[in-house]
Design an enzyme around this catalytic site. Structure first.
Site, short mmCIF file in Angstrom:
data_model
loop_
_atom_site.label_atom_id
_atom_site.label_comp_id
_atom_site.label_asym_id
_atom_site.label_seq_id
_atom_site.Cartn_x
_atom_site.Cartn_y
_atom_site.Cartn_z
N SER A 188 -9.95 -3.68 -0.39
CA SER A 188 -9.51 -5.07 -0.30
C SER A 188 -8.41 -5.34 -1.32
CB SER A 188 -10.68 -6.03 -0.56
OG SER A 188 -11.08 -5.99 -1.91
N LYS A 189 -7.50 -6.24 -0.95
CA LYS A 189 -6.39 -6.57 -1.86
C LYS A 189 -6.89 -7.26 -3.11
CE LYS A 189 -3.88 -8.68 1.31
NZ LYS A 189 -2.74 -9.40 1.93
N ARG A 190 -8.03 -7.92 -3.02
CA ARG A 190 -8.56 -8.62 -4.18
C ARG A 190 -9.07 -7.66 -5.25
NH1 ARG A 190 -13.55 -10.74 -5.42
NH2 ARG A 190 -14.40 -10.09 -3.42
N ASP A 223 0.72 -10.22 0.33
CA ASP A 223 1.27 -8.88 0.37
C ASP A 223 0.67 -8.12 1.56
OD1 ASP A 223 2.60 -9.51 -1.88
OD2 ASP A 223 1.50 -8.20 -3.23
#
Length: 518
Positions: A268-270, A32
């Site tokens: 962060s995407k995490r 994404d």
């Protein structure tokens, strides 16, 4: 090492490319899109538009291990949703096509060969196992990690005789001991970065690393200003070296501050759902609100004549006053509460018809309306939208408020918290209200084409007379049972206007349905 530098074979003439300035955003399709892609795009595009230049989208897809096929389309869709369009790119073409690095592999090879021939690069046959052992030893001895140059100056045969040999070499740049580590930054002034090690510039699979590809592509695409996150400051001396070795003019550099959480950690995407650019559309944010919000990050708001901050603005306003010297190098806090406030402001500023059209996809997604709503359903939606426009901060909040207007009168689902707040006088309230409303004229009593008579003003007057005056119940308590009957919720659009939209027949049926359960 030779000091000789020369242009690579068939070096492109970039002088004829359109635009007095040329800027780019270059995301990697590895999942994404990150909200940082929009953040960087906004600042790149603002400067390009202000200067009458060009904004390019380049897809840096050389990381094949993390490549995701659907990611590129998500980049296109989300940036277009935000209105951050590009003049050149993979899907629109342009004079520097192709704009995907994976389609430019033959472009990089002549540059690598020139660096090898000039002694600025060398082949390295070290296996991944050997490199891992080397780093472990360096860390154990508390030494700086970096390549130990085992392959430097060796032929393939000489290196093969040593342990840790790999059949397929990489190519490394040879960083001189006296490398200049300082460079000018448009935002931060003169910067000095740590000394780099001998960075890999061509991987064993034939794909260039970021460091080579970004220099070659930015040169061939005539990029005049490289705007990227501050995490790339440490890499800039490597890139300046490559420009120098290849006889190319480096662009101007501007390193933007990183977006940070409230605890100052990097988004962060995490760990952060809001790091995904697709998340904002899913959650019902307006694109103009998100652009407004991103424009406030790392950049001061304008001020009005009285010296007050003007925090609500559009893209064109941002473009008009943009200046690199005004960018704050301190990492901005990504404050979702501020974004929520901005989203509410932008929602309330929409024209009614625009607001209605923005709601429709979310109502269809949630099953409130079908894929092809009737004219009657759309007409009712316009009426309901007018009631809720000032009551929501996200488009996703509309479903719960709108859904009761599209269910059968005997199928209104009463929420548990709404039923729990009903008091002992609820039956009496419902009975009195039903009698008062039944006495009102029907919706179109009288001549054909006359104005409807079951109107909010008449409904309010009848209900206040019957419930507040007639039963002696305070206004703030009087209408709770009626709200529950009409919407099934404790919180709903304005009650009398809701009854007007539903009409007399449906309103009475809903009052009767709740009354029957008490």
């Amino acid at each position: 090492m030779s000091d000789h530098t020369s242009e690579p074979a068939a070096a492109p003439d970039t002088s004829g490319l359109p635009g007095p300035v040329r800027l780019r955003v270059a995301p990697s399709p590895t999942g994404d899109p990150h909200v940082g892609t929009a953040y960087m795009s906004l600042f790149n595009l603002a400067f390009a538009r202000q200067q009458g230049g060009r904004f390019l989208l380049r897809i840096e897809d050389t990381d094949r291990a993390r490549f995701r096929e659907d990611s590129e389309q998500q980049v296109f869709d989300t940036l277009r949703w935000l209105g951050l369009g590009w003049d050149e790119g993979p899907d629109v073409g342009g004079p520097c096509a192709p704009y995907r690095q994976s389609e430019r592999l033959t472009t990089y090879r002549p540059y690598v060969e020139r660096l090898l021939a000039d002694g600025h690069a060398y082949r390295c046959w070290c296996s991944t196992e050997r490199l891992a052992e080397m780093r472990a030893d360096q860390q154990a001895c508390k030494q700086p990690t970096g390549y130990d140059r085992l392959c430097l100056g060796k032929s393939e045969e000489e290196r093969r005789a040593l342990p840790g040999f790999s059949e397929t070499p990489v190519v490394r740049m040879r960083v001189p001991d006296d490398v200049d580590l300082a460079f000018e930054d448009l935002i931060r002034g003169r910067l000095t970065a740590p000394r780099p090690d001998d960075q890999v510039i061509l991987k064993a699979d034939g794909f260039p690393t970021y460091h080579l590809a970004v220099v070659v592509d930015d040169h061939e695409m005539g990029i005049t200003h490289v705007v990227r996150g501050e995490e790339w400051i440490s890499s800039t001396p490597k890139h300046v070296l490559l420009y120098r070795w290849l006889g190319l003019t480096p662009p101007a550099f501007a390193h933007m501050p990183l977006l940070r959480n409230e605890n100052k950690s990097k988004i962060s995407k995490r760990k952060n759902p809001e790091a995904r650019l697709t998340w904002f559309e899913e959650q019902g944010y307006l694109p103009e609100a998100l652009v407004n919000f991103l424009g406030l990050l790392a950049y001061p708001p304008a001020q009005d004549a009285d010296g007050n901050d003007v925090e609500v603005f559009g893209f064109e306003d941002f473009v008009a006053r943009f200046d690199w010297r005004e960018v704050n190098p301190v990492g901005p806090i990504f404050d979702l509460k501020k974004l929520d406030w901005l989203n509410g402001v932008h929602l309330r500023a929409l024209e009614p018809q625009d607001f209605t059209s923005r709601l429709l996809p979310f109502l269809q997604r949630d099953g409130v309306l079908g894929a092809a709503p009737s004219l009657g359903e759309l007409g009712r939606l316009e009426q309901v939208a007018a009631l809720i426009q000032t009551r929501i901060a996200h488009l996703t909040e509309a479903t719960e408020l709108v859904a009761p207007f599209y269910v059968a009168d005997d199928a209104v689902e009463v929420a548990a918290d709404a039923r729990a707040q009903l008091k002992d006088d609820a039956p009496a309230v419902l009975d009195a209200a039903a009698d008062a409303l039944a006495a009102l004229p029907d919706e179109h009593e009288g001549l054909l084409g006359s104005e409807p008579t079951f109107r909010a003003e008449a409904i309010e007057a009848a209900l206040r007379g019957a419930v507040v005056d007639g039963l002696g119940i305070k206004p703030k308590f009087a209408f709770g049972p009626l709200r529950t009957a009409v919407s099934g919720r404790r919180v709903s659009p304005p009650l009398f206007e809701s009854m007007e939209i539903l009409g007399k027949t449906s309103t009475l049926a809903r009052l009767a349905a709740l009354r029957a359960t008490l």
